[in-house]
Structure formats: C-alpha cells, structure tokens
Scaffold this active site. Structure first.
Site, PDB file in Angstrom:
ATOM      1  N   THR A 260     -10.505 -42.331  57.426  1.00 47.15           N
ATOM      2  CA  THR A 260      -8.925 -42.048  57.439  1.00 47.15           C
ATOM      3  C   THR A 260      -8.358 -41.870  56.221  1.00 47.15           C
ATOM      4  OG1 THR A 260      -6.979 -42.953  58.660  1.00 47.15           O
ATOM      5  CG2 THR A 260      -8.391 -44.744  57.526  1.00 47.15           C
TER       6      THR A 260
ATOM      7  N   THR B  52      -8.560 -47.446  66.212  1.00 48.62           N
ATOM      8  CA  THR B  52      -7.841 -46.544  65.690  1.00 48.62           C
ATOM      9  C   THR B  52      -6.247 -47.286  65.709  1.00 48.62           C
ATOM     10  OG1 THR B  52      -6.920 -44.363  65.750  1.00 48.62           O
ATOM     11  CG2 THR B  52      -7.673 -45.297  67.810  1.00 48.62           C
ATOM     12  N   GLY B  53      -5.440 -46.676  65.084  1.00 48.39           N
ATOM     13  CA  GLY B  53      -3.986 -47.220  65.291  1.00 48.39           C
ATOM     14  C   GLY B  53      -3.504 -47.832  64.154  1.00 48.39           C
TER      15      GLY B  53
ATOM     16  N   GLY C 112      -3.406 -50.589  61.681  1.00 43.36           N
ATOM     17  CA  GLY C 112      -4.604 -51.226  60.992  1.00 43.36           C
ATOM     18  C   GLY C 112      -4.298 -52.705  60.775  1.00 43.36           C
TER      19      GLY C 112
ATOM     20  N   SER D   8      -4.801 -36.853  59.567  1.00 47.60           N
ATOM     21  CA  SER D   8      -4.842 -38.465  59.330  1.00 47.60           C
ATOM     22  C   SER D   8      -6.286 -38.737  58.709  1.00 47.60           C
ATOM     23  CB  SER D   8      -4.653 -39.131  60.522  1.00 47.60           C
ATOM     24  OG  SER D   8      -5.481 -38.599  61.615  1.00 47.60           O
TER      25      SER D   8
ATOM     26  N   THR E  68      -7.391 -40.272  63.105  1.00 51.47           N
ATOM     27  CA  THR E  68      -8.401 -40.972  62.578  1.00 51.47           C
ATOM     28  C   THR E  68      -9.765 -41.194  63.254  1.00 51.47           C
ATOM     29  OG1 THR E  68      -6.759 -42.425  61.458  1.00 51.47           O
ATOM     30  CG2 THR E  68      -8.867 -43.631  61.761  1.00 51.47           C
TER      31      THR E  68
ATOM     32  N   ARG F  84      -1.628 -49.688  49.693  1.00 54.28           N
ATOM     33  CA  ARG F  84      -2.119 -50.233  51.118  1.00 54.28           C
ATOM     34  C   ARG F  84      -3.626 -49.703  51.538  1.00 54.28           C
ATOM     35  NH1 ARG F  84      -3.554 -48.021  56.439  1.00 54.28           N
ATOM     36  NH2 ARG F  84      -2.557 -49.668  57.909  1.00 54.28           N
ATOM     37  N   VAL F  85      -4.046 -50.586  51.978  1.00 57.05           N
ATOM     38  CA  VAL F  85      -5.343 -50.515  52.785  1.00 57.05           C
ATOM     39  C   VAL F  85      -5.348 -50.872  54.127  1.00 57.05           C
ATOM     40  CG1 VAL F  85      -8.046 -51.072  52.724  1.00 57.05           C
ATOM     41  CG2 VAL F  85      -6.629 -50.676  50.507  1.00 57.05           C
ATOM     42  N   GLY F  86      -5.919 -49.974  55.166  1.00 58.79           N
ATOM     43  CA  GLY F  86      -5.967 -50.511  56.437  1.00 58.79           C
ATOM     44  C   GLY F  86      -7.020 -51.166  56.686  1.00 58.79           C
ATOM     45  N   ASP F  87      -7.283 -50.934  58.129  1.00 54.53           N
ATOM     46  CA  ASP F  87      -8.566 -51.712  58.771  1.00 54.53           C
ATOM     47  C   ASP F  87      -9.773 -50.833  58.706  1.00 54.53           C
ATOM     48  OD1 ASP F  87      -7.053 -49.657  60.480  1.00 54.53           O
ATOM     49  OD2 ASP F  87      -8.627 -50.333  62.101  1.00 54.53           O
TER      50      ASP F  87
HETATM   51  C1  SD4 Z   1      -5.088 -47.298  59.394  1.00 51.29           C
HETATM   52  N1  SD4 Z   1      -6.078 -47.326  61.510  1.00 51.29           N
HETATM   53  O1  SD4 Z   1      -4.946 -46.980  58.249  1.00 51.29           O
HETATM   54  C2  SD4 Z   1      -5.721 -46.461  60.412  1.00 51.29           C
HETATM   55  C3  SD4 Z   1      -4.881 -45.592  60.947  1.00 51.29           C
HETATM   56  C4  SD4 Z   1      -5.521 -44.846  62.355  1.00 51.29           C
HETATM   57  O2  SD4 Z   1      -5.071 -43.570  63.897  1.00 51.29           O
HETATM   58  O3  SD4 Z   1      -6.259 -45.297  62.652  1.00 51.29           O
HETATM   59  N2  SD4 Z   1      -4.549 -44.095  62.813  1.00 51.29           N
HETATM   60  O4  SD4 Z   1      -4.267 -48.156  59.602  1.00 51.29           O
END
Ligand code: SD4
Length: 335
Positions: A212, A245-246, A248, A92, A194, A222-225
């Site tokens: 990550t 984490t998780g 986003g 990841s 991540t 796509r862009v995450g947090d």
């Molecule tokens: C996301 N927060 O791209 C990241 C992914 C992540 O554990 O943290 N995974 O959404």
C-alpha cells in the site's frame, strides 16, 4: 469444484453468516481437539485458491494462474501484488499512489511464507515494487523490517530501479487537496485498492502479502498496519492466514490479522473470525461510523471469510480458473 457450486458456497460464506458466540474457554477440550484436527487435515478440496481485498482481477488472476500451473503460493503473492503496484490507475498502491501531506509517496508492504518467515518495508520511497523488496528483506537479510532510506538503499543494492512515484494525476489531486488541507480519514467507505492477498498452492501451503501507499495525505513518517506482522497480515501454515484493509490505526490497535488466525486456530470459521475481529474494533470505538476496515481470511482447507465495518468492501477470488469479485457482508447496516 465447479463454478456454480463455488459461487454458491462463496456467497453463502460471504453473506449473512451470524457472528459465532462460542468462546473457546467454554468449549470442551475434546471438541477443541476435533476442531483442530479438522482444520489441520487437508481435504484438497478448496485449493489452489487466491483471495484478495477489493476488486483486483488482474492481480488475483496473475497469482491464480501461477499456482494453477504449479507455482508456489509465495511466488504467486509476490507476482500478483506487483500487478497492482505497477498500475498507475490504482491510487493507493505503488506507482501513482497518493502522497502524504508533503507530497511524498511512501510505501508499506510485507510478505509472509509457509514457514512463518516474514519480511517488510515501511515508509519506503522511490521504488515501485515494495512487495518484492519485502521478499528480499525476508530472504536476503538477517532482519524482518527495513524502513525509509535504508529500505530504499537496500532495494537499489538489489537492482531495483529508482522511480518517481508521484504521477501527474496524484500530484494534481494533492495540490487540489492542499487548498483546504482538510485531513479527513473518512476514506475507504466507497472503494479502495490497498491489496492484501492470501494464497494456497497445490501443495497446500499458505502465503500472504500486503502492499500500500497508505492513507492519502497522512502525516510525514506515518506507518500503517499493512507492513506490520500480525496487524496487516498474518500467516500460520498449520491454521490459515488473514489480511486487512482500511484504517490501519484501528487494525494495529487490535492486532487484527493475528487475532483472526488465532480465532481460527480455536475453531472459528474464517467468516466467524473476520466478524469477531471487526466486532473487536467497533465495540471499542464509538467513532467506527467514520472509518472503514475490511478483513479477509482463509483456513488450511481453503475456506474463505471476509467482513467489513461498512458497505462496499469486496473481495476477488480465483479458483478453478475463474476469477470473481464478491461483495462483503458488513457490520453497519444503519444508513
Ligand atoms: C493503511 N491499511 O495504511 C492501509 C490503507 C488501506 O485500504 O488499506 N487502505 O492504513
């Protein structure tokens, strides 16, 4: 602090702490001043210290040893995160990360220093060390975010090597996934890597980073947090820092890391602030059983907090030459 005492404190802060119900608006102003005063006074007791999301001993130790030896928290964050980015077994982050639906590994990363400076790369391909590029964005450009091709070209101009990040193992897993193309972002409940990292160096200065490859099989673009200031990471050197984490999308909608730092500024402990930020998500979203979010936080004194929606989130902490992995307490206790 000796190891036994540290472990005891860590498990106390990590497990079973009730959610604080005090709202600052209801707190007398002399109390607020007292709280802020306490937060801003370095006790020198709990740092240098490093805390990372998940079980990442190699990255956390790398950062920990660096600050023990007198390095800055900013260098520690960069070098620590780079360990995970280079690890092909971590699917990841960086090289070997899971691709998007079209088979492209796209990286998000950001870094923030003691002065509130911030740099990030979003949707960057073909470069392993996104965290190091983010630092270059912060230090060598007038901007704070570079995206996609621009980020990649900037990295190459700074001497980073172009690398195919899609390993055979990740390609195989993607080809397997394509047979059904079933996008189920129910991930992260068991484990994920991540890396979000917070560190306080010997001088009492806080920095943080987050890197990550994002959610596996996400939509192209796509862009995450993780690379977004205030969501995946926020540092205020007077107060503390937080990272996520998780899922986003949920962190972005609640600007989670900024929220945690502001809650600490108002007097919450790192643990209370993480719990409150998770509560914000679950109370707004009936769907929370289907995704994981985990937060970690540190305050100016080096006190730590961590909390998640579901079981199996954990943190790595480096302190006094020890690196330990601790399970996080979590919100959803129903099986
Ligand atoms: C996301 N927060 O791209 C990241 C992914 C992540 O554990 O943290 N995974 O959404």
């Amino acid at each position: 602090m000796k190891r036994r005492k540290f472990l005891k404190r860590a498990s106390l802060t990590g497990i079973g702490v009730a959610v604080g119900t005090t709202i600052l608006a209801n707190t007398p102003s002399n109390k607020v001043n007292e709280i802020e005063e306490n937060l801003l006074t370095n006790t020198k007791e709990n740092f240098p210290i490093v805390i990372s999301t998940w079980n990442v001993p190699n990255a956390t130790k790398k950062a920990g040893i660096l600050i023990e030896e007198g390095g800055t928290s900013l260098d520690a964050i960069e070098k620590g995160c780079m360990i995970e980015e280079a690890d092909l077994n971590n699917h990841s982050v960086g090289n070997g990360g899971r691709p998007d639906r079209d088979g492209h590994v796209t990286l998000d990363a950001c870094i923030m220093d003691k002065n509130g400076n911030y740099g990030s790369v979003v949707y960057m391909q073909n470069i392993v060390h996104a965290i190091a590029v983010a630092r270059k964005v912060m230090e060598d450009t007038p901007h704070v975010i570079l995206a996609g091709k621009g980020a990649e070209e900037f990295a190459i101009s700074k001497g980073f090597k172009k690398t195919n990040l899609l390993t055979e193992a990740s390609k195989k897993a993607w080809e397997e996934w394509k047979k059904e193309s079933n996008y189920q972002p129910l991930i992260n409940i068991e484990n994920h890597d991540t890396i979000g990292m917070l560190a306080i160096d010997k001088y009492g200065d806080i920095s943080g980073g987050c890197t990550t490859s994002g959610l596996a099989y996400k939509m192209a673009g796509r862009v995450g947090d993780s690379p977004i200031i205030g969501s995946g990471l926020f540092i205020d050197n007077q107060v503390g820092g937080a990272t996520a984490t998780g899922m986003g999308e949920e962190v972005l909608k609640t600007v989670g890391s900024f929220l945690i730092v502001e809650l600490m500024r108002q007097g919450k402990s790192p643990q209370e602030a993480c719990e409150e930020a998770i509560l914000r998500i679950v109370t707004k979203n009936d769907n929370y059983k289907k995704f994981q979010v985990g937060y970690i936080a540190i305050n100016k004194k080096g006190e730590t907090g961590y909390y998640s929606i579901h079981e199996y989130f954990s943190v790595s902490i480096y302190k006094d030459n020890n690196c330990i992995n601790l399970p996080s307490d979590f919100f959803n206790k129903t099986k």
